[in-house]
Write a protein that holds these residues in place. Structure first.
Motif, PDB file in Angstrom:
ATOM      1  N   MET A 125       0.829  -1.207   0.000  1.00 51.96           N
ATOM      2  CA  MET A 125       0.000   0.000   0.000  1.00 51.96           C
ATOM      3  C   MET A 125       0.863   1.257   0.000  1.00 51.96           C
ATOM      4  SD  MET A 125      -2.803   1.293   2.833  1.00 51.96           S
ATOM      5  CE  MET A 125      -1.534   1.998   3.902  1.00 51.96           C
ATOM      6  N   LEU A 126       1.882   1.293   0.856  1.00 51.94           N
ATOM      7  CA  LEU A 126       2.735   2.476   0.939  1.00 51.94           C
ATOM      8  C   LEU A 126       3.548   2.673  -0.333  1.00 51.94           C
ATOM      9  CD1 LEU A 126       3.965   2.259   4.640  1.00 51.94           C
ATOM     10  CD2 LEU A 126       2.181   3.728   3.698  1.00 51.94           C
ATOM     11  N   LYS A 127       3.966   1.576  -0.952  1.00 49.92           N
ATOM     12  CA  LYS A 127       4.701   1.711  -2.210  1.00 49.92           C
ATOM     13  C   LYS A 127       3.782   2.255  -3.303  1.00 49.92           C
ATOM     14  CE  LYS A 127       7.603  -0.538  -5.595  1.00 49.92           C
ATOM     15  NZ  LYS A 127       8.409  -1.730  -5.972  1.00 49.92           N
ATOM     16  N   GLN A 128       2.550   1.746  -3.355  1.00 48.26           N
ATOM     17  CA  GLN A 128       1.588   2.216  -4.355  1.00 48.26           C
ATOM     18  C   GLN A 128       1.294   3.699  -4.177  1.00 48.26           C
ATOM     19  OE1 GLN A 128      -2.486   0.674  -4.089  1.00 48.26           O
ATOM     20  NE2 GLN A 128      -2.451   0.357  -6.301  1.00 48.26           N
ATOM     21  N   GLN A 129       1.249   4.149  -2.932  1.00 48.91           N
ATOM     22  CA  GLN A 129       0.962   5.550  -2.638  1.00 48.91           C
ATOM     23  C   GLN A 129       2.217   6.423  -2.676  1.00 48.91           C
ATOM     24  OE1 GLN A 129      -0.933   5.409   1.207  1.00 48.91           O
ATOM     25  NE2 GLN A 129      -2.840   4.534   0.411  1.00 48.91           N
ATOM     26  N   ASN A 130       3.356   5.800  -2.912  1.00 51.40           N
ATOM     27  CA  ASN A 130       4.642   6.514  -2.900  1.00 51.40           C
ATOM     28  C   ASN A 130       4.819   7.261  -1.580  1.00 51.40           C
ATOM     29  OD1 ASN A 130       7.125   7.195  -4.063  1.00 51.40           O
ATOM     30  ND2 ASN A 130       6.336   9.133  -4.844  1.00 51.40           N
ATOM     31  N   SER A 131       4.441   6.604  -0.490  1.00 54.01           N
ATOM     32  CA  SER A 131       4.485   7.225   0.837  1.00 54.01           C
ATOM     33  C   SER A 131       5.812   6.927   1.525  1.00 54.01           C
ATOM     34  CB  SER A 131       3.341   6.703   1.706  1.00 54.01           C
ATOM     35  OG  SER A 131       3.470   7.157   3.032  1.00 54.01           O
ATOM     36  N   PRO A 132       6.406   7.918   2.188  1.00 58.85           N
ATOM     37  CA  PRO A 132       7.668   7.702   2.912  1.00 58.85           C
ATOM     38  C   PRO A 132       7.463   7.184   4.337  1.00 58.85           C
ATOM     39  CG  PRO A 132       7.087  10.011   3.013  1.00 58.85           C
ATOM     40  CD  PRO A 132       6.008   9.347   2.185  1.00 58.85           C
ATOM     41  N   MET A 133       6.220   6.951   4.750  1.00 60.10           N
ATOM     42  CA  MET A 133       5.957   6.541   6.132  1.00 60.10           C
ATOM     43  C   MET A 133       6.598   5.187   6.445  1.00 60.10           C
ATOM     44  SD  MET A 133       2.068   7.585   7.221  1.00 60.10           S
ATOM     45  CE  MET A 133       1.307   6.288   6.244  1.00 60.10           C
ATOM     46  N   PRO A 134       7.100   5.023   7.657  1.00 62.82           N
ATOM     47  CA  PRO A 134       7.572   3.710   8.107  1.00 62.82           C
ATOM     48  C   PRO A 134       6.407   2.867   8.615  1.00 62.82           C
ATOM     49  CG  PRO A 134       7.945   5.306   9.832  1.00 62.82           C
ATOM     50  CD  PRO A 134       7.376   6.072   8.651  1.00 62.82           C
ATOM     51  N   ILE A 135       6.669   1.590   8.873  1.00 66.73           N
ATOM     52  CA  ILE A 135       5.655   0.677   9.401  1.00 66.73           C
ATOM     53  C   ILE A 135       6.120   0.149  10.757  1.00 66.73           C
ATOM     54  CG2 ILE A 135       4.466  -1.534   9.103  1.00 66.73           C
ATOM     55  CD1 ILE A 135       4.621  -1.238   6.163  1.00 66.73           C
ATOM     56  N   TYR A 136       5.171   0.047  11.681  1.00 68.30           N
ATOM     57  CA  TYR A 136       5.427  -0.607  12.965  1.00 68.30           C
ATOM     58  C   TYR A 136       4.679  -1.938  13.017  1.00 68.30           C
ATOM     59  CZ  TYR A 136       7.584   3.457  15.207  1.00 68.30           C
ATOM     60  OH  TYR A 136       8.438   4.479  15.559  1.00 68.30           O
ATOM     61  N   THR A 137       5.340  -2.957  13.541  1.00 65.31           N
ATOM     62  CA  THR A 137       4.711  -4.240  13.840  1.00 65.31           C
ATOM     63  C   THR A 137       5.287  -4.739  15.158  1.00 65.31           C
ATOM     64  OG1 THR A 137       4.459  -6.572  13.166  1.00 65.31           O
ATOM     65  CG2 THR A 137       6.455  -5.434  12.435  1.00 65.31           C
ATOM     66  N   ASP A 138       4.491  -5.469  15.934  1.00 65.84           N
ATOM     67  CA  ASP A 138       5.026  -6.023  17.178  1.00 65.84           C
ATOM     68  C   ASP A 138       5.482  -7.466  17.001  1.00 65.84           C
ATOM     69  OD1 ASP A 138       2.638  -7.422  17.039  1.00 65.84           O
ATOM     70  OD2 ASP A 138       1.735  -6.470  18.796  1.00 65.84           O
ATOM     71  N   SER A 139       5.518  -7.934  15.752  1.00 69.94           N
ATOM     72  CA  SER A 139       5.870  -9.325  15.467  1.00 69.94           C
ATOM     73  C   SER A 139       7.273  -9.454  14.879  1.00 69.94           C
ATOM     74  CB  SER A 139       4.851  -9.942  14.504  1.00 69.94           C
ATOM     75  OG  SER A 139       5.263 -11.222  14.092  1.00 69.94           O
ATOM     76  N   VAL A 140       8.191  -9.997  15.662  1.00 68.31           N
ATOM     77  CA  VAL A 140       9.537 -10.262  15.155  1.00 68.31           C
ATOM     78  C   VAL A 140       9.477 -11.346  14.082  1.00 68.31           C
ATOM     79  CG1 VAL A 140      11.831 -11.106  15.798  1.00 68.31           C
ATOM     80  CG2 VAL A 140      10.614  -9.568  17.320  1.00 68.31           C
ATOM     81  N   THR A 141       8.574 -12.293  14.239  1.00 66.32           N
ATOM     82  CA  THR A 141       8.426 -13.362  13.250  1.00 66.32           C
ATOM     83  C   THR A 141       8.038 -12.800  11.889  1.00 66.32           C
ATOM     84  OG1 THR A 141       7.808 -14.992  14.931  1.00 66.32           O
ATOM     85  CG2 THR A 141       7.155 -15.467  12.666  1.00 66.32           C
ATOM     86  N   ALA A 142       7.072 -11.884  11.867  1.00 70.01           N
ATOM     87  CA  ALA A 142       6.647 -11.289  10.593  1.00 70.01           C
ATOM     88  C   ALA A 142       7.797 -10.541   9.929  1.00 70.01           C
ATOM     89  CB  ALA A 142       5.459 -10.349  10.820  1.00 70.01           C
ATOM     90  N   ILE A 143       8.576  -9.818  10.720  1.00 74.00           N
ATOM     91  CA  ILE A 143       9.728  -9.097  10.170  1.00 74.00           C
ATOM     92  C   ILE A 143      10.712 -10.087   9.545  1.00 74.00           C
ATOM     93  CG2 ILE A 143      11.730  -7.663  10.736  1.00 74.00           C
ATOM     94  CD1 ILE A 143      10.039  -6.392  12.956  1.00 74.00           C
ATOM     95  N   ALA A 144      10.967 -11.193  10.233  1.00 73.85           N
ATOM     96  CA  ALA A 144      11.904 -12.199   9.726  1.00 73.85           C
ATOM     97  C   ALA A 144      11.404 -12.793   8.413  1.00 73.85           C
ATOM     98  CB  ALA A 144      12.103 -13.295  10.757  1.00 73.85           C
ATOM     99  N   TRP A 145      10.116 -13.119   8.360  1.00 67.39           N
ATOM    100  CA  TRP A 145       9.566 -13.713   7.131  1.00 67.39           C
ATOM    101  C   TRP A 145       9.629 -12.735   5.967  1.00 67.39           C
ATOM    102  CZ3 TRP A 145       4.499 -16.438   9.193  1.00 67.39           C
ATOM    103  CH2 TRP A 145       4.877 -17.524   9.995  1.00 67.39           C
ATOM    104  N   VAL A 146       9.365 -11.470   6.233  1.00 62.47           N
ATOM    105  CA  VAL A 146       9.442 -10.466   5.175  1.00 62.47           C
ATOM    106  C   VAL A 146      10.885 -10.343   4.685  1.00 62.47           C
ATOM    107  CG1 VAL A 146       9.311  -7.977   4.719  1.00 62.47           C
ATOM    108  CG2 VAL A 146       7.382  -9.160   5.776  1.00 62.47           C
ATOM    109  N   GLN A 147      11.827 -10.346   5.593  1.00 64.37           N
ATOM    110  CA  GLN A 147      13.228 -10.265   5.198  1.00 64.37           C
ATOM    111  C   GLN A 147      13.643 -11.477   4.367  1.00 64.37           C
ATOM    112  OE1 GLN A 147      15.490  -9.691   8.795  1.00 64.37           O
ATOM    113  NE2 GLN A 147      14.941  -7.531   8.959  1.00 64.37           N
ATOM    114  N   GLN A 148      13.055 -12.624   4.682  1.00 61.48           N
ATOM    115  CA  GLN A 148      13.358 -13.846   3.937  1.00 61.48           C
ATOM    116  C   GLN A 148      12.502 -13.987   2.679  1.00 61.48           C
ATOM    117  OE1 GLN A 148      13.374 -17.256   6.759  1.00 61.48           O
ATOM    118  NE2 GLN A 148      13.767 -15.731   8.343  1.00 61.48           N
ATOM    119  N   LYS A 149      11.575 -13.027   2.485  1.00 61.02           N
ATOM    120  CA  LYS A 149      10.697 -12.987   1.316  1.00 61.02           C
ATOM    121  C   LYS A 149       9.815 -14.236   1.190  1.00 61.02           C
ATOM    122  CE  LYS A 149      13.982 -10.155  -1.298  1.00 61.02           C
ATOM    123  NZ  LYS A 149      13.266  -8.889  -1.110  1.00 61.02           N
TER     124      LYS A 149
END
Length: 205
Positions: A125-149
């Protein structure tokens, strides 16, 4: 300074333990125990509630953190009635709590799958909107999966919910086909309270 917390999913007395000695008493001599160490109490509690499916054998990631809450920003979170169970996820404006997207509920899913889908949805969504906002998540697992694509869940949602399986496939494909500059930050629940996107259902699972 405490270095580790321990989760015992399968042992003499399952739970979260503040030291190895307590954990060891629950797993030593127990047939096929399921347990793992975590660096924070918050992460350990989340893992215990979610169950072992998405944690056993997974590599740990060190997420980016911010000293203060950055606004404007997007906060994402998921809720699951059980694990597996009915899951939904959403994204909100961190400052105002205004809901920007919401999906679900989807049956036969897990909280970690929802956290992952919410994070990828927010990135797209942020890429589509060309938005510079960061994202917060409380899930370390989700961050890891995103990094691993890739969504690394061991649950097989295609058996009970083909829709969730399709969403995972789309999210995996988006991560592999796209680049992004969005900063992903770990929400510090112990310092700031529940993430603004939280569904407010703790203790009612």
């Amino acid at each position: 300074m405490k270095s580790k917390w321990y989760v015992v999913w399968k042992g003499v007395l399952p739970g979260v333990y503040s030291d190895w000695a307590g954990c060891k008493r629950q797993v030593e001599g127990f047939n096929a125990p399921l347990y793992k160490a975590f660096l924070t109490r918050e992460e350990a509690i989340q893992a215990y509630k979610a169950g072992p499916w998405d944690y056993i054998g997974k590599k740990r990631v060190n997420p980016e953190v911010s000293d203060t809450i950055i606004v404007p920003s997007l906060s994402v979170d998921a809720a699951c009635s059980c694990n597996p169970g009915a899951m939904e996820y959403r994204g909100v404006d961190t400052a105002t709590g205004t809901e920007l997207f919401r999906k679900g509920p989807f049956v036969n899913s897990t909280n970690n799958i929802g956290e992952f889908l919410a994070l990828v949805h927010g990135l797209a969504m942020l890429k589509q909107q060309n938005s510079p906002m960061p994202i917060y998540t409380d899930s370390v697992t989700a961050i890891a999966w995103v990094q691993q694509k890739k969504c690394k869940t061991t649950l097989r949602p295609e058996i009970g919910n083909p829709e969730v399986s399709q969403l995972i496939a789309r999210a995996d494909a988006w991560l592999k086909e796209n680049t992004y500059t969005t900063k992903i930050y770990k929400w510090e629940t112990e310092q700031w309270g529940e993430i603004p996107a939280d569904f407010g259902r703790k203790g009612r699972r």
